[in-house]
Scaffold this motif. Structure first.
Motif, mmCIF file in Angstrom:
data_model
loop_
_atom_site.group_PDB
_atom_site.id
_atom_site.type_symbol
_atom_site.label_atom_id
_atom_site.label_comp_id
_atom_site.label_asym_id
_atom_site.label_seq_id
_atom_site.Cartn_x
_atom_site.Cartn_y
_atom_site.Cartn_z
ATOM 1 N N UNK A 62 5.235 47.179 -51.001
ATOM 2 C CA UNK A 62 4.187 46.169 -50.837
ATOM 3 C C UNK A 62 4.417 45.285 -49.615
ATOM 4 N N UNK A 63 5.458 45.591 -48.858
ATOM 5 C CA UNK A 63 5.675 44.887 -47.606
ATOM 6 C C UNK A 63 6.824 43.910 -47.584
ATOM 7 N N UNK A 64 7.473 43.680 -48.723
ATOM 8 C CA UNK A 64 8.643 42.803 -48.738
ATOM 9 C C UNK A 64 9.805 43.479 -48.020
ATOM 10 N N UNK A 65 10.754 42.690 -47.556
ATOM 11 C CA UNK A 65 11.958 43.230 -46.930
ATOM 12 C C UNK A 65 13.158 43.169 -47.867
ATOM 13 N N UNK A 66 12.934 42.751 -49.098
ATOM 14 C CA UNK A 66 13.997 42.669 -50.081
ATOM 15 C C UNK A 66 13.509 41.909 -51.285
ATOM 16 N N UNK A 67 14.426 41.626 -52.204
ATOM 17 C CA UNK A 67 14.035 40.961 -53.438
ATOM 18 C C UNK A 67 15.186 40.145 -54.007
ATOM 19 N N UNK A 68 14.817 39.145 -54.795
ATOM 20 C CA UNK A 68 15.780 38.366 -55.569
ATOM 21 C C UNK A 68 15.487 38.581 -57.045
ATOM 22 N N UNK A 69 16.550 38.695 -57.834
ATOM 23 C CA UNK A 69 16.393 38.853 -59.283
ATOM 24 C C UNK A 69 17.007 37.647 -59.983
ATOM 25 N N UNK A 70 16.307 37.143 -60.976
ATOM 26 C CA UNK A 70 16.806 36.003 -61.728
ATOM 27 C C UNK A 70 17.266 36.394 -63.112
ATOM 28 N N UNK A 71 16.314 36.800 -63.947
ATOM 29 C CA UNK A 71 16.637 37.134 -65.339
ATOM 30 C C UNK A 71 17.720 38.196 -65.415
ATOM 31 N N UNK A 72 17.682 39.172 -64.521
ATOM 32 C CA UNK A 72 18.703 40.233 -64.543
ATOM 33 C C UNK A 72 20.102 39.656 -64.417
ATOM 34 N N UNK A 73 20.257 38.608 -63.619
ATOM 35 C CA UNK A 73 21.587 38.052 -63.403
ATOM 36 C C UNK A 73 21.994 37.037 -64.467
ATOM 37 N N UNK A 74 21.070 36.625 -65.336
ATOM 38 C CA UNK A 74 21.464 35.749 -66.439
ATOM 39 C C UNK A 74 22.513 36.433 -67.305
ATOM 40 N N UNK A 75 22.397 37.757 -67.436
ATOM 41 C CA UNK A 75 23.353 38.504 -68.258
ATOM 42 C C UNK A 75 24.356 39.258 -67.383
ATOM 43 N N UNK A 76 24.614 38.731 -66.191
ATOM 44 C CA UNK A 76 25.740 39.236 -65.401
ATOM 45 C C UNK A 76 27.021 38.572 -65.894
ATOM 46 N N UNK A 77 28.118 39.211 -65.664
ATOM 47 C CA UNK A 77 29.394 38.676 -66.152
ATOM 48 C C UNK A 77 29.763 37.352 -65.490
ATOM 49 N N UNK A 78 29.280 37.114 -64.275
ATOM 50 C CA UNK A 78 29.683 35.941 -63.517
ATOM 51 C C UNK A 78 28.758 34.742 -63.697
ATOM 52 N N UNK A 79 27.626 34.931 -64.350
ATOM 53 C CA UNK A 79 26.681 33.832 -64.507
ATOM 54 C C UNK A 79 27.226 32.775 -65.461
ATOM 55 N N UNK A 80 26.925 31.537 -65.150
ATOM 56 C CA UNK A 80 27.171 30.448 -66.081
ATOM 57 C C UNK A 80 25.841 30.146 -66.772
ATOM 58 N N UNK A 81 25.844 29.279 -67.759
ATOM 59 C CA UNK A 81 24.577 28.916 -68.386
ATOM 60 C C UNK A 81 24.662 27.516 -68.959
ATOM 61 N N UNK A 82 23.700 26.700 -68.566
ATOM 62 C CA UNK A 82 23.601 25.369 -69.151
ATOM 63 C C UNK A 82 23.155 25.450 -70.606
ATOM 64 N N UNK A 83 22.697 26.624 -71.009
ATOM 65 C CA UNK A 83 22.215 26.855 -72.376
ATOM 66 C C UNK A 83 23.032 28.011 -72.953
#
Length: 323
Positions: free
Chosen positions: A187-208
């Motif tokens: 669709x013309x983007x040069x890349x992407x950022x993922x949010x929800x996917x990284x919530x369950x990464x091993x390195x993510x912290x969570x205020x909740x």
């Protein structure tokens, strides 16, 4: 197989994929892990004061010497931009600004030698970013978890790409694997950022603390976009800009109030000290790609598998062509 686009050269990364600057989740460990894996690492500055903002940048630098971006909720800088100045003084590679006009900050950031990445939710926002002179734009669709606008990514992204002209665009919202990255590139983007996917990464912290489990348990139909959470947090009025709400996994509070914001405003206007009717407004910020997620993974593995899958999808797409 790998994927390389011009934004990789601009940001000094190997892969055109990274983590969104999620407040309460994108801490130094996640940012550094994504950057070390060759991705676009972003650390959330949120509403930190200047000394704590510097501490967060230093915490990332203790873990990686690769470039990364510091993410600000731009409207929180009105009246006190000292956290931005403090971060710029550390020599950070780029600053990401979201949810407000970037114009007052662009020259200051450039003068400090950093790039400006501006996250937008509308075509009008993208046009404003172009006029302001930003270096890259994030088109964030309504499919994103947490705070976002009202337009889904698929119709938003190509319009933002058109408005951006020569300015590179990253896609965000509703992207959870290599298929999503491949679609964004088409669709013309040069890349992407993922949010929800990284919530369950091993390195993510969570205020909740419950959030990772809620994400893994959720289906794609379990999220809702609403201003109800912000209305309660603002004591009856959302402090966020018009058109911005938050996407969250459904909770008992949201089951009652997500589609009854006007009633909620009226109830709090009558008694600002009253708690919403017997329910906890704690959010579970996540997008519908939660339905794709079944386990925790390390950030490096997420980056690698996303790129590998996107490359396979693009290669398969080439075979569909006819001469």
């Amino acid at each position: 197989m790998g994927i390389h686009t011009p934004i990789c050269d601009l940001l000094g990364v190997e892969h055109p994929i990274g983590n969104a600057g999620m407040g309460g989740v994108a801490g130094p460990e996640l940012c550094a892990a994504v950057a070390e894996a060759g991705g676009i690492g972003t650390v959330a500055i949120e509403r930190l004061d200047a000394p704590r903002a510097i501490e967060r940048i230093e915490a990332v630098r203790a873990l990686t010497d690769r470039p990364f971006s510091a993410n600000f909720i731009a409207w929180t800088l009105r009246g006190d931009s000292s956290p931005l100045d403090a971060v710029l003084a550390t020599g950070v590679a780029s600053v990401t600004l979201s949810f407000d006009d970037p114009t007052p900050y662009v020259q200051r950031i450039h003068d400090a030698g950093a790039l400006v990445i501006n996250q937008v939710q509308t075509v009008e926002d993208a046009q404003r970013a172009v006029y302001a002179g930003v270096d890259a734009i994030i088109a964030q669709g309504n499919d994103a978890g947490g705070h976002t606008g009202g337009v889904p990514l698929m119709p938003l992204l190509p319009q933002v790409v058109d408005a951006a002209g020569t300015i590179p665009v990253l896609a965000a919202g509703g992207i959870g694997d290599g298929r999503g990255l491949a679609a964004a590139l088409m669709l013309g983007a040069q890349g992407a950022l993922m949010g929800t996917r990284f919530i369950v990464s091993n390195e993510a912290t969570s205020a909740w603390p419950n959030l990772p489990g809620q994400v893994l348990a959720a289906s794609s139909s379990d999220t809702v976009w609403t201003t109800a959470i912000d209305i309660v947090q603002g004591g009856g009025t959302s402090r966020w800009p018009n058109g911005i709400g938050a996407r969250s996994i459904r909770t008992p509070f949201l089951d009652r109030w997500a589609s009854r914001e006007a009633e909620l405003v009226a109830a709090l206007a009558a008694d600002p000290t009253a708690a919403p009717e017997n329910h906890d407004p704690t959010p579970a910020y996540a997008g519908p790609i939660a339905g794709m997620l079944k386990q925790h993974k390390g950030a490096a593995a997420i980056i690698a598998t996303t790129i590998e899958e996107a490359a396979r999808v693009i290669e398969a797409g080439h075979r569909l062509r006819t001469d």
